[in-house]
Design a protein around this motif. Structure first.
Motif, mmCIF file in Angstrom:
data_model
loop_
_atom_site.group_PDB
_atom_site.id
_atom_site.type_symbol
_atom_site.label_atom_id
_atom_site.label_comp_id
_atom_site.label_asym_id
_atom_site.label_seq_id
_atom_site.Cartn_x
_atom_site.Cartn_y
_atom_site.Cartn_z
ATOM 1 N N VAL A 16 54.401 80.692 20.717
ATOM 2 C CA VAL A 16 53.758 81.089 19.477
ATOM 3 C C VAL A 16 53.169 79.919 18.686
ATOM 4 O O VAL A 16 52.298 80.103 17.848
ATOM 5 C CB VAL A 16 54.739 81.833 18.534
ATOM 6 N N GLY A 17 53.682 78.719 18.937
ATOM 7 C CA GLY A 17 53.292 77.570 18.120
ATOM 8 C C GLY A 17 51.790 77.351 18.063
ATOM 9 O O GLY A 17 51.234 76.989 17.024
ATOM 10 N N GLY A 18 51.124 77.602 19.188
ATOM 11 C CA GLY A 18 49.678 77.392 19.267
ATOM 12 C C GLY A 18 48.894 78.272 18.308
ATOM 13 O O GLY A 18 47.695 78.049 18.095
ATOM 14 N N VAL A 154 62.295 75.585 12.872
ATOM 15 C CA VAL A 154 61.145 76.376 12.422
ATOM 16 C C VAL A 154 61.309 77.823 12.860
ATOM 17 O O VAL A 154 61.087 78.755 12.081
ATOM 18 C CB VAL A 154 59.827 75.785 12.968
ATOM 19 N N GLU A 155 61.723 78.015 14.126
ATOM 20 C CA GLU A 155 61.826 79.390 14.636
ATOM 21 C C GLU A 155 62.969 80.147 13.963
ATOM 22 O O GLU A 155 62.950 81.371 13.886
ATOM 23 C CB GLU A 155 61.964 79.379 16.154
ATOM 24 N N GLU A 156 63.952 79.430 13.464
ATOM 25 C CA GLU A 156 65.028 80.057 12.701
ATOM 26 C C GLU A 156 64.556 80.412 11.287
ATOM 27 O O GLU A 156 65.222 81.136 10.560
ATOM 28 C CB GLU A 156 66.233 79.094 12.657
ATOM 29 N N GLY A 157 63.380 79.867 10.915
ATOM 30 C CA GLY A 157 62.832 80.160 9.594
ATOM 31 C C GLY A 157 63.403 79.284 8.484
ATOM 32 O O GLY A 157 63.186 79.550 7.307
ATOM 33 N N TRP A 158 64.105 78.207 8.862
ATOM 34 C CA TRP A 158 64.696 77.326 7.854
ATOM 35 C C TRP A 158 63.664 76.272 7.430
ATOM 36 O O TRP A 158 63.855 75.066 7.619
ATOM 37 C CB TRP A 158 65.950 76.643 8.405
ATOM 38 N N LEU A 192 54.417 73.586 10.087
ATOM 39 C CA LEU A 192 55.144 74.579 9.300
ATOM 40 C C LEU A 192 56.275 73.957 8.466
ATOM 41 O O LEU A 192 56.777 74.588 7.526
ATOM 42 C CB LEU A 192 55.687 75.695 10.200
ATOM 43 N N ILE A 193 56.697 72.731 8.825
ATOM 44 C CA ILE A 193 57.674 72.047 7.961
ATOM 45 C C ILE A 193 57.047 70.795 7.343
ATOM 46 O O ILE A 193 57.724 69.828 6.993
ATOM 47 C CB ILE A 193 58.984 71.669 8.694
ATOM 48 N N ARG A 194 55.750 70.849 7.205
ATOM 49 C CA ARG A 194 55.006 69.742 6.635
ATOM 50 C C ARG A 194 55.537 69.315 5.254
ATOM 51 O O ARG A 194 55.616 68.119 4.957
ATOM 52 C CB ARG A 194 53.542 70.190 6.488
ATOM 53 N N GLY A 255 53.547 86.891 12.910
ATOM 54 C CA GLY A 255 53.333 87.431 11.578
ATOM 55 C C GLY A 255 53.547 86.398 10.480
ATOM 56 O O GLY A 255 52.964 86.497 9.400
ATOM 57 N N SER A 256 54.394 85.394 10.772
ATOM 58 C CA SER A 256 54.637 84.384 9.747
ATOM 59 C C SER A 256 53.556 83.298 9.758
ATOM 60 O O SER A 256 53.431 82.526 8.823
ATOM 61 C CB SER A 256 56.027 83.755 9.939
#
Lengths: 273, 273
Positions: A16-18, A154-158, A192-194, A255-256
């Protein structure tokens, strides 16, 4: 047969990262169609061997060629590091990776010629950023650091989390000690954790997001080859998504990243390619 | 043809984690030969779909059958959860998973009938522990929690680390709140952070390591089928290791689990099976 301007752009990644790269293409080339492939059955690529990554990339490019794409973006840093040179001349369409565009901007923007690179074990150990950067400016010192916990965090959404901040400090302290002024986010998940990375590294360090740079480079390339789609959108929703494993995770995570539901995901048996 | 007592035991996992199960078999059945397969090209299984896990497991069992094993242990919790029931009757050798042995011990040892299960998203969402436990004792309440960061933390080697302790607290607080007295370590990597889990959960909570229980169950099964190798070792080193990706990671990590170098790892093209 020369592909026409209307043909889609193929974008692929280990998973999904791409989509962070696809998102930049959507933003910066809004008239282009996109066929996205996420290799969710074999994700992640980060700790796997060069040989397998090349084989996987070839299979995916064969699939994308079947979709009659006019250009291909390898949105995965590990696949760009291992497979781009190997596959670039095997196919009839231009193929672009995410390493070179990021390296070019970093070389142009570093003042003290100390550039840091973070990514998967595969990407960092490949030394490919250093080899591009040194070609552009032999005086640049490149410091690489694999950060294997960033993707699962990131995939854990933290994304804004004390644990992520602590892991970030642990991984990135070395760059502070070594006074880098430019840091390449060499993995598609890292933008995403920039904000956590920004907070630790401080405002004065330039963070390079290759996704954005790659979208700009893709536009130049398409212009040069007279393949840029300059018309308006011809379809309501010009994006198609394919995966090799129909895990729910892809849709949830997509979706995120993207501003709409990725409902139309189709599963492909990629080992047949 | 009935396999003989001298034939090896096949053990497989999505990667290196299953070596914690192989290690228990080596300790508890020291006269047995082992053929280990780690699916390092497609690791991890934890977030992937049932359909693909079943396909992968079938391919690996075909490979192990070619090695003329007398029994097979699915050392991976996710593969045990998704594939064991599907493949068990398709092959001529007994096939054992790691879920049932762990569940049996947990059911026998819980006093307050509140059992916790930690594992991958796939394992926990499958609800398979609950279904075994309820069959054994319908009064047992099962609380499951996926802990996706544990595997990368273990693979990063942060076994005794404040970050791991913080993540552990975050994941396991629910079990304290819900007063479980027995916790199943439902993923092969988790025994490697047993001490951090122990510290958080306290001495009074029983931690079930299915690797050990599976080795004991394998011994009973082999005895019952008259397949137990009761003679001494016939080979200097009766263990063979196969992988689907020759990443350095396997050897490095194997060295941290097993008490000797795993030098003789061979790569198999598992998609051919």
């Amino acid at each position: 047969m020369k592909p026409d301007r209307d043909a889609p752009i193929g974008v692929f990644d280990s998973g999904v990262g791409g989509l962070t790269v696809a998102r930049e293409i959507m933003r910066n080339l809004p008239s282009e169609k996109i066929v996205y492939f996420g290799d969710t059955a074999r994700v992640p690529y980060g700790g796997k061997s060069r040989e397998n990554i090349i084989r996987y990339s070839r299979q995916i490019i064969h699939f994308l060629m079947e979709q009659q794409v006019k250009a291909i973006v390898i949105a995965c840093n590990t696949a760009s590091a291992f497979a781009l040179e190997a596959v670039r001349d095997e196919f009839d369409v231009p193929i672009l990776g995410v390493i070179e565009p990021g390296a070019r901007v970093a070389a142009a923007e570093t003042k003290n010629k100390r550039v840091g690179v973070i990514g998967t074990v595969g990407t960092v150990d490949s030394g490919i950023h250093a080899s591009y950067l040194k070609k552009l400016d032999p005086e640049i010192t490149v410091i690489g650091k694999a950060c294997p916990l960033f993707v699962p965090l990131v995939e854990e959404g933290w994304l804004h989390d004390p644990v992520t901040a602590e892991v970030t400090a642990r991984y990135l302290q070395e760059f502070k000690d070594k006074d880098v002024d430019t840091l390449i986010l060499g993995c598609t998940h890292y933008p995403l954790i920039r904000s956590v990375i920004r907070e630790f590294m401080g405002e004065e360090v330039r963070l390079v997001n290759p996704a954005y740079e790659t979208a700009l480079e893709l536009r130049s390339l398409l212009e040069k080859k007279e393949l840029l789609n300059t018309g308006g959108k011809t379809e309501e929703f010009p994006y198609r998504f394919y995966v090799s494993d129909l895990a729910e995770k892809f849709r949830a995570f997509a979706g995120s990243i993207l501003p709409y539901d990725v409902e139309m995901t189709k599963k492909i048996d990629i080992e047949k390619y």
